[in-house]
Motif scaffolding. Structure first.
Motif, PDB file in Angstrom:
ATOM      1  N   TRP A   1     -14.613  14.035 -10.676  1.00 16.58           N
ATOM      2  CA  TRP A   1     -15.076  14.389  -9.338  1.00 16.58           C
ATOM      3  C   TRP A   1     -13.863  14.405  -8.417  1.00 16.58           C
ATOM      4  CZ3 TRP A   1     -17.240  11.129 -12.747  1.00 16.58           C
ATOM      5  CH2 TRP A   1     -18.604  11.274 -13.062  1.00 16.58           C
ATOM      6  N   VAL A   2     -13.808  15.359  -7.500  1.00 16.05           N
ATOM      7  CA  VAL A   2     -12.711  15.435  -6.535  1.00 16.05           C
ATOM      8  C   VAL A   2     -13.283  15.218  -5.150  1.00 16.05           C
ATOM      9  CG1 VAL A   2     -10.882  16.880  -5.582  1.00 16.05           C
ATOM     10  CG2 VAL A   2     -11.467  17.047  -8.016  1.00 16.05           C
ATOM     11  N   MET A   3     -12.634  14.360  -4.365  1.00 14.87           N
ATOM     12  CA  MET A   3     -13.122  14.085  -3.010  1.00 14.87           C
ATOM     13  C   MET A   3     -11.971  13.726  -2.092  1.00 14.87           C
ATOM     14  SD  MET A   3     -15.014  10.418  -3.690  1.00 14.87           S
ATOM     15  CE  MET A   3     -15.907  11.059  -5.104  1.00 14.87           C
ATOM     16  N   ALA A   4     -12.193  13.957  -0.823  1.00 15.12           N
ATOM     17  CA  ALA A   4     -11.185  13.628   0.183  1.00 15.12           C
ATOM     18  C   ALA A   4     -11.265  12.155   0.538  1.00 15.12           C
ATOM     19  CB  ALA A   4     -11.404  14.476   1.432  1.00 15.12           C
TER      20      ALA A   4
ATOM     21  N   GLY B   1     -11.411   2.204 -30.290  1.00 15.46           N
ATOM     22  CA  GLY B   1     -11.632   3.167 -29.226  1.00 15.46           C
ATOM     23  C   GLY B   1     -11.688   2.450 -27.898  1.00 15.46           C
ATOM     24  N   THR B   2     -11.964   3.192 -26.862  1.00 15.18           N
ATOM     25  CA  THR B   2     -11.982   2.583 -25.534  1.00 15.18           C
ATOM     26  C   THR B   2     -12.688   3.485 -24.535  1.00 15.18           C
ATOM     27  OG1 THR B   2     -10.592   1.648 -23.770  1.00 15.18           O
ATOM     28  CG2 THR B   2      -9.744   3.587 -24.902  1.00 15.18           C
ATOM     29  N   THR B   3     -13.273   2.876 -23.524  1.00 18.09           N
ATOM     30  CA  THR B   3     -13.731   3.617 -22.359  1.00 18.09           C
ATOM     31  C   THR B   3     -12.528   3.844 -21.452  1.00 18.09           C
ATOM     32  OG1 THR B   3     -14.190   1.704 -20.940  1.00 18.09           O
ATOM     33  CG2 THR B   3     -15.924   2.372 -22.486  1.00 18.09           C
ATOM     34  N   ALA B   4     -12.687   4.673 -20.442  1.00 18.82           N
ATOM     35  CA  ALA B   4     -11.639   4.858 -19.435  1.00 18.82           C
ATOM     36  C   ALA B   4     -12.297   5.374 -18.167  1.00 18.82           C
ATOM     37  CB  ALA B   4     -10.575   5.839 -19.922  1.00 18.82           C
ATOM     38  N   THR B   5     -12.055   4.682 -17.070  1.00 13.81           N
ATOM     39  CA  THR B   5     -12.601   5.141 -15.802  1.00 13.81           C
ATOM     40  C   THR B   5     -11.681   4.723 -14.679  1.00 13.81           C
ATOM     41  OG1 THR B   5     -14.678   5.343 -14.570  1.00 13.81           O
ATOM     42  CG2 THR B   5     -14.010   3.127 -15.167  1.00 13.81           C
ATOM     43  N   GLY B   6     -11.703   5.469 -13.577  1.00 16.49           N
ATOM     44  CA  GLY B   6     -10.848   5.095 -12.459  1.00 16.49           C
ATOM     45  C   GLY B   6     -10.714   6.200 -11.439  1.00 16.49           C
ATOM     46  N   VAL B   7      -9.740   6.013 -10.552  1.00 14.07           N
ATOM     47  CA  VAL B   7      -9.428   7.001  -9.522  1.00 14.07           C
ATOM     48  C   VAL B   7      -7.919   7.240  -9.517  1.00 14.07           C
ATOM     49  CG1 VAL B   7     -11.424   6.462  -8.092  1.00 14.07           C
ATOM     50  CG2 VAL B   7      -9.278   5.250  -7.705  1.00 14.07           C
ATOM     51  N   VAL B   8      -7.547   8.482  -9.251  1.00 13.73           N
ATOM     52  CA  VAL B   8      -6.144   8.882  -9.209  1.00 13.73           C
ATOM     53  C   VAL B   8      -5.909   9.666  -7.930  1.00 13.73           C
ATOM     54  CG1 VAL B   8      -4.342  10.264 -10.327  1.00 13.73           C
ATOM     55  CG2 VAL B   8      -5.965   8.974 -11.729  1.00 13.73           C
ATOM     56  N   VAL B   9      -4.779   9.396  -7.271  1.00 16.29           N
ATOM     57  CA  VAL B   9      -4.373  10.187  -6.114  1.00 16.29           C
ATOM     58  C   VAL B   9      -3.710  11.454  -6.625  1.00 16.29           C
ATOM     59  CG1 VAL B   9      -2.964  10.279  -4.037  1.00 16.29           C
ATOM     60  CG2 VAL B   9      -4.047   8.126  -4.707  1.00 16.29           C
ATOM     61  N   VAL B  10      -4.266  12.597  -6.253  1.00 22.53           N
ATOM     62  CA  VAL B  10      -3.746  13.890  -6.690  1.00 22.53           C
ATOM     63  C   VAL B  10      -3.109  14.599  -5.496  1.00 22.53           C
ATOM     64  CG1 VAL B  10      -4.389  16.163  -7.559  1.00 22.53           C
ATOM     65  CG2 VAL B  10      -5.370  14.124  -8.584  1.00 22.53           C
ATOM     66  N   ASP B  11      -1.902  15.085  -5.673  1.00 24.67           N
ATOM     67  CA  ASP B  11      -1.168  15.783  -4.615  1.00 24.67           C
ATOM     68  C   ASP B  11      -1.476  17.273  -4.702  1.00 24.67           C
ATOM     69  OD1 ASP B  11       0.656  16.934  -2.887  1.00 24.67           O
ATOM     70  OD2 ASP B  11       2.294  15.601  -3.455  1.00 24.67           O
ATOM     71  N   THR B  12      -2.207  17.778  -3.729  1.00 23.71           N
ATOM     72  CA  THR B  12      -2.630  19.180  -3.754  1.00 23.71           C
ATOM     73  C   THR B  12      -1.660  20.099  -3.023  1.00 23.71           C
ATOM     74  OG1 THR B  12      -4.021  18.819  -1.801  1.00 23.71           O
ATOM     75  CG2 THR B  12      -5.057  18.541  -3.969  1.00 23.71           C
TER      76      THR B  12
ATOM     77  N   GLY C   1       0.807  -1.208   0.000  1.00 23.09           N
ATOM     78  CA  GLY C   1       0.000   0.000   0.000  1.00 23.09           C
ATOM     79  C   GLY C   1       0.843   1.261   0.000  1.00 23.09           C
ATOM     80  N   ARG C   2       0.174   2.388  -0.213  1.00 25.12           N
ATOM     81  CA  ARG C   2       0.831   3.680  -0.074  1.00 25.12           C
ATOM     82  C   ARG C   2       0.117   4.455   1.006  1.00 25.12           C
ATOM     83  NH1 ARG C   2       1.772   7.425  -4.056  1.00 25.12           N
ATOM     84  NH2 ARG C   2       1.317   9.204  -2.743  1.00 25.12           N
ATOM     85  N   VAL C   3       0.887   5.173   1.814  1.00 24.28           N
ATOM     86  CA  VAL C   3       0.315   6.033   2.843  1.00 24.28           C
ATOM     87  C   VAL C   3       0.030   7.384   2.210  1.00 24.28           C
ATOM     88  CG1 VAL C   3       0.704   7.167   5.058  1.00 24.28           C
ATOM     89  CG2 VAL C   3       1.539   4.841   4.688  1.00 24.28           C
ATOM     90  N   LEU C   4      -1.191   7.840   2.329  1.00 23.15           N
ATOM     91  CA  LEU C   4      -1.568   9.118   1.737  1.00 23.15           C
ATOM     92  C   LEU C   4      -0.886  10.259   2.482  1.00 23.15           C
ATOM     93  CD1 LEU C   4      -5.373   8.608   1.070  1.00 23.15           C
ATOM     94  CD2 LEU C   4      -3.511   8.527  -0.581  1.00 23.15           C
ATOM     95  N   ARG C   5      -0.269  11.153   1.728  1.00 24.25           N
ATOM     96  CA  ARG C   5       0.415  12.290   2.333  1.00 24.25           C
ATOM     97  C   ARG C   5      -0.594  13.193   3.024  1.00 24.25           C
ATOM     98  NH1 ARG C   5       3.369  17.123   0.742  1.00 24.25           N
ATOM     99  NH2 ARG C   5       2.437  17.200  -1.325  1.00 24.25           N
ATOM    100  N   GLY C   6      -0.264  13.616   4.240  1.00 28.87           N
ATOM    101  CA  GLY C   6      -1.177  14.442   5.019  1.00 28.87           C
ATOM    102  C   GLY C   6      -2.075  13.633   5.916  1.00 28.87           C
ATOM    103  N   SER C   7      -1.897  12.305   5.925  1.00 30.47           N
ATOM    104  CA  SER C   7      -2.703  11.447   6.801  1.00 30.47           C
ATOM    105  C   SER C   7      -1.923  10.162   7.018  1.00 30.47           C
ATOM    106  CB  SER C   7      -4.061  11.128   6.171  1.00 30.47           C
ATOM    107  OG  SER C   7      -3.927  10.117   5.194  1.00 30.47           O
TER     108      SER C   7
ATOM    109  N   GLU D   1      -3.293  14.714   0.037  1.00 30.44           N
ATOM    110  CA  GLU D   1      -3.669  14.069  -1.213  1.00 30.44           C
ATOM    111  C   GLU D   1      -5.169  13.801  -1.257  1.00 30.44           C
ATOM    112  OE1 GLU D   1       0.304  11.739  -2.585  1.00 30.44           O
ATOM    113  OE2 GLU D   1      -0.790  10.865  -0.901  1.00 30.44           O
ATOM    114  N   GLN D   2      -5.733  13.890  -2.452  1.00 29.11           N
ATOM    115  CA  GLN D   2      -7.161  13.701  -2.669  1.00 29.11           C
ATOM    116  C   GLN D   2      -7.378  12.722  -3.809  1.00 29.11           C
ATOM    117  OE1 GLN D   2      -8.158  17.943  -3.304  1.00 29.11           O
ATOM    118  NE2 GLN D   2      -9.415  17.800  -1.470  1.00 29.11           N
ATOM    119  N   TRP D   3      -8.627  12.261  -3.916  1.00 28.61           N
ATOM    120  CA  TRP D   3      -9.026  11.419  -5.036  1.00 28.61           C
ATOM    121  C   TRP D   3      -9.538  12.283  -6.176  1.00 28.61           C
ATOM    122  CZ3 TRP D   3      -7.313   6.809  -4.536  1.00 28.61           C
ATOM    123  CH2 TRP D   3      -7.424   6.071  -3.347  1.00 28.61           C
ATOM    124  N   VAL D   4      -9.187  11.898  -7.381  1.00 30.37           N
ATOM    125  CA  VAL D   4      -9.891  12.367  -8.576  1.00 30.37           C
ATOM    126  C   VAL D   4     -10.494  11.131  -9.234  1.00 30.37           C
ATOM    127  CG1 VAL D   4      -9.674  13.319 -10.894  1.00 30.37           C
ATOM    128  CG2 VAL D   4      -8.514  14.425  -8.985  1.00 30.37           C
TER     129      VAL D   4
END
Length: 268
Positions: free
Chosen positions: A185-188, A102-113, A4-10, A117-120
């Motif tokens: 969408w952006v969320m904590a 072509g292709t679909t694309a969906t997922g979540v990315v950890v964004v460093d603010t 795993g990765r530890v989220l920065r700021g938590s 860090e938050q989810w996109v």
């Protein structure tokens, strides 16, 4: 189970698992998946042998570059998807036999603010991201499909979607000119939450309740991903099935966080 990765700021720890299967009907798998350190995604390719799988692979490879160049905003994620779209078009230009892929694309990315860090969450097409929290699950993404538009317009009952002749027709995909709009969408992050990222090979075989039960039943996200894919194949396996499960484990110092999408940050 992946490290795993530890989220920065938590002190929250993010773990993930991924699985994919050709299913019982298709001859080859056009899905591609990535479950890395900060990028978790599924791409469901279209275009036939040696084409759809090329498009989906381009997407996950392009998103994978965000591991080396961490994004700082949702715009960075959207830009990566626009770059993937450009690369798909360039590939078609170099090999006309791949025209129409072509292709679909969906997922979540950890964004460093810049301190935390938050989810996109992002989406193009009819693959899905579900979020599980507080013993509930909801679909974060909105399907870009003909039947979804009919349901939203009140012209089709949700119970008719599974058998409707337009159920497999999507209204947005990567591999088009101009590039499609990307929903984000952006969320904590919240301790204890899980995301299920999947191609429609899962959601067309299992209802939401079955997905929720299996995603919650196994503490190890890799086991959960394997079980979800296996259940979809046993239920019919009429399409390729791909799943990424992302789990956020609580840490000792976590405080409560607001996980609602930030106002003004949803870009349809």
């Amino acid at each position: 189970m992946r490290a795993g990765r530890v989220l920065r700021g938590s002190s929250m720890l993010v773990r993930s698992g991924r699985a994919t299967d050709v299913g019982r009907v298709r001859e080859h798998n056009e899905d591609s998946v990535i479950a890395a350190s900060r990028v978790f995604a599924v791409a469901d390719g279209m275009g036939g042998h040696a084409a759809g799988e090329v498009a989906s692979r381009i997407v996950v490879e392009t998103l994978g570059e965000l591991e080396e160049h961490p994004p700082t905003s949702a715009d960075d994620v959207s830009a990566a998807l626009r770059e993937a779209n450009r690369r798909i078009l360039d590939t078609v230009g170099a090999d006309p036999a791949k025209r129409g892929m072509g292709t679909t694309a969906t997922g979540v990315v950890v964004v460093d603010t810049g301190g935390r860090e938050q989810w996109v969450v992002f989406n193009v097409g009819d693959s899905r991201v579900y979020r599980l929290a507080d013993h509930r699950m909801h679909q974060v993404t909105r399907d870009h499909s003909e039947v979804r538009e009919l349901v939203d317009a009140g012209l089709l009952d949700p119970s008719e979607v599974a058998t409707h002749p337009l159920r497999n027709v999507i209204t947005r995909s990567l591999g088009t000119d101009p590039a499609p709009r990307v929903d984000v969408w952006v969320m904590a992050p919240t301790p204890g939450e899980r995301f299920v990222i999947c191609s429609d090979g899962l959601s067309n075989e299992l209802d939401d309740r079955d997905i929720m039960v299996l995603a919650r039943q196994y503490a190890d996200p890799q086991t959960a991903a394997d079980e979800l894919v296996g259940a979809a194949v046993r239920a019919g396996g009429r399409d390729n099935v791909s799943v990424v499960v992302v789990a956020v484990d609580p840490g000792e110092d976590d405080d409560d966080a607001d996980t609602a999408p930030r106002a003004g940050l949803h870009r349809p």
